[in-house]
Motif scaffolding. Structure first.
Motif, PDB file in Angstrom:
ATOM      1  N   VAL A 255       0.859  -1.186   0.000  1.00 23.72           N
ATOM      2  CA  VAL A 255       0.000   0.000   0.000  1.00 23.72           C
ATOM      3  C   VAL A 255       0.895   1.236   0.000  1.00 23.72           C
ATOM      4  CG1 VAL A 255      -1.714   1.301   1.322  1.00 23.72           C
ATOM      5  CG2 VAL A 255      -1.860  -1.194   1.222  1.00 23.72           C
ATOM      6  N   ASP A 257       1.755   4.712   1.225  1.00 21.83           N
ATOM      7  CA  ASP A 257       1.348   5.469   2.416  1.00 21.83           C
ATOM      8  C   ASP A 257       1.980   6.859   2.409  1.00 21.83           C
ATOM      9  OD1 ASP A 257       4.012   5.254   3.351  1.00 21.83           O
ATOM     10  OD2 ASP A 257       3.557   3.388   4.418  1.00 21.83           O
ATOM     11  N   ASP A 280     -12.164   8.085   4.899  1.00 25.13           N
ATOM     12  CA  ASP A 280     -11.819   6.659   4.744  1.00 25.13           C
ATOM     13  C   ASP A 280     -10.589   6.540   3.852  1.00 25.13           C
ATOM     14  OD1 ASP A 280     -11.603   3.971   4.389  1.00 25.13           O
ATOM     15  OD2 ASP A 280     -13.516   3.695   3.348  1.00 25.13           O
ATOM     16  N   SER A 282      -8.852   4.245   3.042  1.00 20.08           N
ATOM     17  CA  SER A 282      -8.748   3.033   2.216  1.00 20.08           C
ATOM     18  C   SER A 282      -9.375   3.247   0.836  1.00 20.08           C
ATOM     19  CB  SER A 282      -9.422   1.841   2.910  1.00 20.08           C
ATOM     20  OG  SER A 282     -10.834   1.967   2.858  1.00 20.08           O
ATOM     21  N   ARG A 283      -9.959   4.445   0.625  1.00 19.20           N
ATOM     22  CA  ARG A 283     -10.562   4.794  -0.671  1.00 19.20           C
ATOM     23  C   ARG A 283      -9.911   6.064  -1.198  1.00 19.20           C
ATOM     24  NH1 ARG A 283     -13.229   0.282  -1.773  1.00 19.20           N
ATOM     25  NH2 ARG A 283     -14.491   1.359  -3.335  1.00 19.20           N
ATOM     26  N   PRO A 289     -10.724   1.920  -4.651  1.00 16.09           N
ATOM     27  CA  PRO A 289      -9.744   1.415  -3.679  1.00 16.09           C
ATOM     28  C   PRO A 289      -8.469   2.266  -3.718  1.00 16.09           C
ATOM     29  CG  PRO A 289     -10.671  -0.401  -4.952  1.00 16.09           C
ATOM     30  CD  PRO A 289     -11.162   0.863  -5.598  1.00 16.09           C
ATOM     31  N   ALA A 290      -7.910   2.577  -2.540  1.00 19.33           N
ATOM     32  CA  ALA A 290      -6.723   3.435  -2.447  1.00 19.33           C
ATOM     33  C   ALA A 290      -5.523   2.773  -3.139  1.00 19.33           C
ATOM     34  CB  ALA A 290      -6.397   3.710  -0.988  1.00 19.33           C
ATOM     35  N   LYS A 292      -2.508   0.822  -4.263  1.00 21.84           N
ATOM     36  CA  LYS A 292      -1.717  -0.307  -3.784  1.00 21.84           C
ATOM     37  C   LYS A 292      -0.910  -0.766  -4.990  1.00 21.84           C
ATOM     38  CE  LYS A 292      -3.648  -3.369  -1.032  1.00 21.84           C
ATOM     39  NZ  LYS A 292      -4.401  -4.538  -0.498  1.00 21.84           N
TER      40      LYS A 292
END
Length: 300
Positions: A255, A257, A280, A282-283, A289-290, A292
């Protein structure tokens, strides 16, 4: 003159663009350096105690004129260029998986050459960077004024690999594939650029899932306008197979970051934190979706 030389000549003229020309002039105003102490580690560091404060100020001013700085970091005398990406995280993740000693190596989409400079420590036979950007070429020339390597920088893209004068033992294509509207054709060009038995190191955005499918963002993905396909790992492997690669393997899934990518005073505008949903992370801001990334190695 070959068609590639014609393209090279046309692109040299890009260095005369009105936004680039002042950068080139700032670069040419720097003195010639000799016998600098160069450290090719996480932060590429150049120093020499004998360099005057006036010259150090010139270097700092030139670095500021060459903004935005995406890949790095670099420390040039007293100037720390705190780039948007902590690029050593990606490099150090990949380095245990490759041996570049005496090999002909290409980095496709090389930006300012940070990874190429790091690769010098492995003593490759030849290093070639490809990136059709007058800004990144200028940043490379700036850093190389201190490092003084024999890296070749081509303002060419992945589509020029099949026309290139020679093939490569190892190719890196990091953070490029999702910017291409035809990922399979891009992989075919990479395949054509490799010698038999040559290795490709690739990283790209991915989505979770077992099915061989890809996300096709509408206008933007994580506020990036030119992202076309974000595949599952299986879809990516199918693309690699269609391009005739073999022995594809996942090296890492990671992921992205805000330690690896973040806003600093050396870029303009926003960075990852502003690209994610504030409620959120993660989005993405668009609801996808974030980011990755999957890191893959494959062979010709």
């Amino acid at each position: 003159m070959s068609s590639l030389d014609t393209i090279r000549q046309e692109r040299l003229a890009w260095l005369e663009w009105k936004d680039i020309k002042p950068m080139r002039e700032a670069l040419s105003s720097l003195p010639q350096f000799k016998n600098l102490h160069v450290t090719l580690e996480d932060c590429i560091h150049v120093d020499d105690a004998s360099v005057s404060s006036a010259v150090r100020n010139l270097v700092h001013e030139c670095a500021q004129k060459l903004m935005p700085w995406r890949k790095g970091p670099f420390r040039l005398f007293d100037t720390f260029i705190d780039t948007e990406w902590q690029s050593f995280i990606k490099y150090n993740l990949l380095e245990p998986h490759f041996d570049l000693s005496d090999k002909i190596v290409g980095d496709i989409g090389c930006n300012n050459g940070y990874y190429l400079f790091r690769m010098l420590t492995q003593k490759p036979k030849k290093l070639v960077g490809f990136d059709p950007s007058a800004l990144y070429k200028t940043q490379f020339d700036f850093i190389n004024r201190f490092v003084q390597s024999d890296i070749v920088y081509e303002m060419l893209g992945v589509e020029h690999l099949p026309l290139y004068e020679h093939r490569f033992d190892t190719l890196f294509c990091l953070g490029v594939l999702y910017h291409r509207s035809d990922p399979i054709q891009t992989l075919k060009a990479l395949y054509q650029g490799l010698n038999q038995g040559g290795e490709l190191f690739l990283d790209t955005f991915m989505i979770e899932g077992e099915s061989p499918v890809a996300l096709c963002p509408a206008q933007t993905y994580s506020k990036i306008p030119n992202v076309y396909f974000v595949p599952t790992v299986q879809a990516l492997f199918n693309w690699l197979e269609r391009a005739k690669f073999k022995d594809a393997e996942v090296l890492e899934i990671k992921v992205t970051d805000t330690n690896e990518q973040r806003k600093t005073e050396w870029i303009f505008g926003e960075s990852l934190e502003q690209f994610l949903d504030p409620k959120d992370p993660s989005r993405t801001i668009e609801g996808y979706p974030a980011p990755k990334r999957v890191y893959v190695k494959a062979k010709r």
